[in-house]
Design an enzyme around this catalytic site. Sequence first.
Site, mmCIF file in Angstrom:
data_model
loop_
_atom_site.group_PDB
_atom_site.id
_atom_site.type_symbol
_atom_site.label_atom_id
_atom_site.label_comp_id
_atom_site.label_asym_id
_atom_site.label_seq_id
_atom_site.Cartn_x
_atom_site.Cartn_y
_atom_site.Cartn_z
ATOM 1 N N VAL A 68 44.583 24.999 36.235
ATOM 2 C CA VAL A 68 45.549 24.560 37.248
ATOM 3 C C VAL A 68 46.528 23.541 36.650
ATOM 4 O O VAL A 68 47.731 23.594 36.916
ATOM 5 C CB VAL A 68 44.827 23.948 38.475
ATOM 6 C CG1 VAL A 68 45.827 23.339 39.448
ATOM 7 C CG2 VAL A 68 43.990 25.007 39.174
ATOM 8 N N ASN A 95 46.538 32.357 43.061
ATOM 9 C CA ASN A 95 45.685 31.220 43.409
ATOM 10 C C ASN A 95 46.000 29.966 42.605
ATOM 11 O O ASN A 95 45.752 28.858 43.061
ATOM 12 C CB ASN A 95 44.210 31.590 43.218
ATOM 13 C CG ASN A 95 43.909 32.066 41.807
ATOM 14 O OD1 ASN A 95 44.517 33.032 41.326
ATOM 15 N ND2 ASN A 95 43.005 31.411 41.124
ATOM 16 N N CYS A 146 42.309 27.113 47.748
ATOM 17 C CA CYS A 146 43.250 28.211 47.488
ATOM 18 C C CYS A 146 43.204 29.307 48.563
ATOM 19 O O CYS A 146 44.247 29.782 49.027
ATOM 20 C CB CYS A 146 42.969 28.816 46.114
ATOM 21 S SG CYS A 146 41.207 28.977 45.766
ATOM 22 N N LYS A 174 34.513 25.887 53.568
ATOM 23 C CA LYS A 174 35.809 25.211 53.338
ATOM 24 C C LYS A 174 36.882 25.887 54.183
ATOM 25 O O LYS A 174 37.738 25.237 54.771
ATOM 26 C CB LYS A 174 36.216 25.294 51.861
ATOM 27 C CG LYS A 174 35.437 24.394 50.919
ATOM 28 C CD LYS A 174 35.854 24.705 49.473
ATOM 29 C CE LYS A 174 34.956 23.994 48.477
ATOM 30 N NZ LYS A 174 35.177 24.492 47.088
ATOM 31 N N HIS A 185 44.374 35.807 44.449
ATOM 32 C CA HIS A 185 43.335 36.090 45.441
ATOM 33 C C HIS A 185 43.886 37.075 46.476
ATOM 34 O O HIS A 185 45.049 36.978 46.883
ATOM 35 C CB HIS A 185 42.936 34.826 46.197
ATOM 36 C CG HIS A 185 42.193 33.798 45.387
ATOM 37 N ND1 HIS A 185 41.736 34.010 44.105
ATOM 38 C CD2 HIS A 185 41.811 32.531 45.716
ATOM 39 C CE1 HIS A 185 41.111 32.926 43.680
ATOM 40 N NE2 HIS A 185 41.145 32.010 44.629
ATOM 41 N N ARG A 215 33.824 36.887 44.663
ATOM 42 C CA ARG A 215 34.512 36.775 43.367
ATOM 43 C C ARG A 215 34.580 38.158 42.746
ATOM 44 O O ARG A 215 33.579 38.890 42.720
ATOM 45 C CB ARG A 215 33.698 35.847 42.461
ATOM 46 C CG ARG A 215 34.406 35.482 41.174
ATOM 47 C CD ARG A 215 35.512 34.466 41.364
ATOM 48 N NE ARG A 215 35.017 33.155 41.706
ATOM 49 C CZ ARG A 215 35.816 32.148 42.073
ATOM 50 N NH1 ARG A 215 37.131 32.302 42.155
ATOM 51 N NH2 ARG A 215 35.300 30.974 42.382
ATOM 52 N N GLY A 236 43.641 22.067 31.839
ATOM 53 C CA GLY A 236 42.899 23.076 32.601
ATOM 54 C C GLY A 236 43.791 24.180 33.138
ATOM 55 O O GLY A 236 45.026 24.140 33.012
ATOM 56 N N SER A 272 40.119 32.905 37.698
ATOM 57 C CA SER A 272 40.829 31.684 37.277
ATOM 58 C C SER A 272 40.575 30.536 38.245
ATOM 59 O O SER A 272 40.713 29.379 37.873
ATOM 60 C CB SER A 272 42.332 31.944 37.149
ATOM 61 O OG SER A 272 42.844 32.457 38.362
ATOM 62 N N SER A 321 40.009 16.091 24.617
ATOM 63 C CA SER A 321 41.331 16.711 24.435
ATOM 64 C C SER A 321 42.404 15.755 23.913
ATOM 65 O O SER A 321 43.558 16.172 23.750
ATOM 66 C CB SER A 321 41.823 17.279 25.770
ATOM 67 O OG SER A 321 40.926 18.234 26.232
ATOM 68 N N GLN A 356 38.393 37.116 45.244
ATOM 69 C CA GLN A 356 38.986 35.984 44.529
ATOM 70 C C GLN A 356 38.915 36.117 43.010
ATOM 71 O O GLN A 356 37.900 36.538 42.444
ATOM 72 C CB GLN A 356 38.292 34.688 44.977
ATOM 73 C CG GLN A 356 38.498 34.411 46.458
ATOM 74 C CD GLN A 356 37.933 33.090 46.947
ATOM 75 O OE1 GLN A 356 37.403 33.039 48.054
ATOM 76 N NE2 GLN A 356 38.042 32.020 46.173
HETATM 77 P P1 A2P Z 1 39.252 18.893 29.037
HETATM 78 O O1 A2P Z 1 40.029 20.095 28.598
HETATM 79 O O2 A2P Z 1 39.503 17.694 28.190
HETATM 80 O O3 A2P Z 1 37.791 19.169 29.284
HETATM 81 P P2 A2P Z 1 39.338 24.020 34.102
HETATM 82 O O4 A2P Z 1 39.233 23.944 35.603
HETATM 83 O O5 A2P Z 1 40.298 25.030 33.630
HETATM 84 O O6 A2P Z 1 37.983 24.166 33.474
HETATM 85 O O7 A2P Z 1 39.921 22.589 33.639
HETATM 86 C C1 A2P Z 1 39.325 21.362 33.967
HETATM 87 C C2 A2P Z 1 40.262 20.221 33.596
HETATM 88 O O8 A2P Z 1 39.600 18.978 33.944
HETATM 89 C C3 A2P Z 1 40.575 20.136 32.115
HETATM 90 O O9 A2P Z 1 41.878 19.648 31.924
HETATM 91 C C4 A2P Z 1 39.546 19.134 31.645
HETATM 92 O O10 A2P Z 1 39.890 18.459 30.466
HETATM 93 C C5 A2P Z 1 39.558 18.159 32.787
HETATM 94 N N1 A2P Z 1 38.335 17.343 32.744
HETATM 95 C C6 A2P Z 1 37.059 17.763 32.806
HETATM 96 N N2 A2P Z 1 36.219 16.715 32.681
HETATM 97 C C7 A2P Z 1 36.987 15.606 32.538
HETATM 98 C C8 A2P Z 1 36.727 14.221 32.351
HETATM 99 N N3 A2P Z 1 35.486 13.743 32.289
HETATM 100 N N4 A2P Z 1 37.773 13.370 32.236
HETATM 101 C C9 A2P Z 1 39.046 13.844 32.309
HETATM 102 N N5 A2P Z 1 39.356 15.143 32.464
HETATM 103 C C10 A2P Z 1 38.350 16.015 32.589
#
Ligand code: A2P
Length: 341
Positions: free
Chosen positions: A16, A319, A132, A216, A245, A238, A14, A162, A42, A159
Amino acid sequence: MTKTYDVAVVGATGAVGEVMLSILAERQFPVGKVYALASARSVGKKVRFGEQELIVEDLADFDFSKAQIGLFSAGASISEKFAPKAAEKGCVVIDNTSRYRYEDDIPLVVPEVNPAAIAEYKNRGIIANPNCSTIQMLVALKPIHDAVGIERINVATYQAVSGTGKEAIDELDMQTQALFDGKPVVSEVYPKQIAFNALPHIDVFLDNGYTKEEMKMVWETQKIMGDETILVNPTAVRIPVKYGHSEALHLELKAPLDAQAARTLLAAAPGVSIMDDRCDGGYPTAATDSDGTDPVYIGRIRQDISHPRGLNLWVVSDNLRKGAALNSVQIAECLIQDYLA
Ligand code: A2P
């Protein structure tokens, strides 16, 4: 020999998570093994960790007894399910989601502001990383609160997308391209067009008319400062910036503080960089200054002409770095230095 720690990064694919990996490498955090965890979608993908590539593993199958520290940034529902499991196995969780932030026995930490709270990780094996917008605001406000006391904070945020995640960055790109091409704009991540626009809406609406993002900032400010009397009145917006931010802060202090005294105080504060020349461009902006860097930048420091104890600041920070990944890694650094050594 330096002691090393095995670290699991949850949400490693993701927005972050990627920055968490790069900051761990950049700051030469004493890692043994680093596990990149994400969803089953993934598994087998590669992510960068310094010069290395890590193969992504499935969070659902991971044995947390293999890691001493878990950096979680995969959403609140994932933290709800997996953070207690990890903690039970002896992996201290630093959770970047909002899931545990408001629980009394979970520390909520900005290392420049309340590092001593980290000790409370022993309660449940979880430390919460704040929102953040709260983090950068409090890095700026802590020295002022210590010096004269803050009665009330009026804040409007600007904000970056991202903060919503990678899909939101893609939506901004696609909408911008569509507008240039004269094609219809498709909004899936945000309820209205984000390109060339400003949305006064971040997270869900609550009964009092504020959004959860705004509340928050209220709850977290009081918890981190350890002062429930600080009044906070936020509007979270946003805007079509990718990274960084910005915040316009209008403070009502307990005693007057002039702009020069505030500048001197802030210049000495940890994590702060002052950019405050009263001329064209003499202030920080997200795209030109904070993007990809660590400091909380402060500019436009001036006394409020409408209030005898008022002070105004413009505060900008990346952020994904200080607002998320960097703050989490700094917490991990304090944790290993003071508690896990
Ligand atoms: P994945 O890429 O496999 O979906 P972002 O905030 O940029 O959208 O990223 C969200 C992060 O959380 C990604 O790494 C995503 O992995 C991970 N994620 C989302 N759902 C799940 C899940 N069910 N189990 C593990 N990781 C998850």
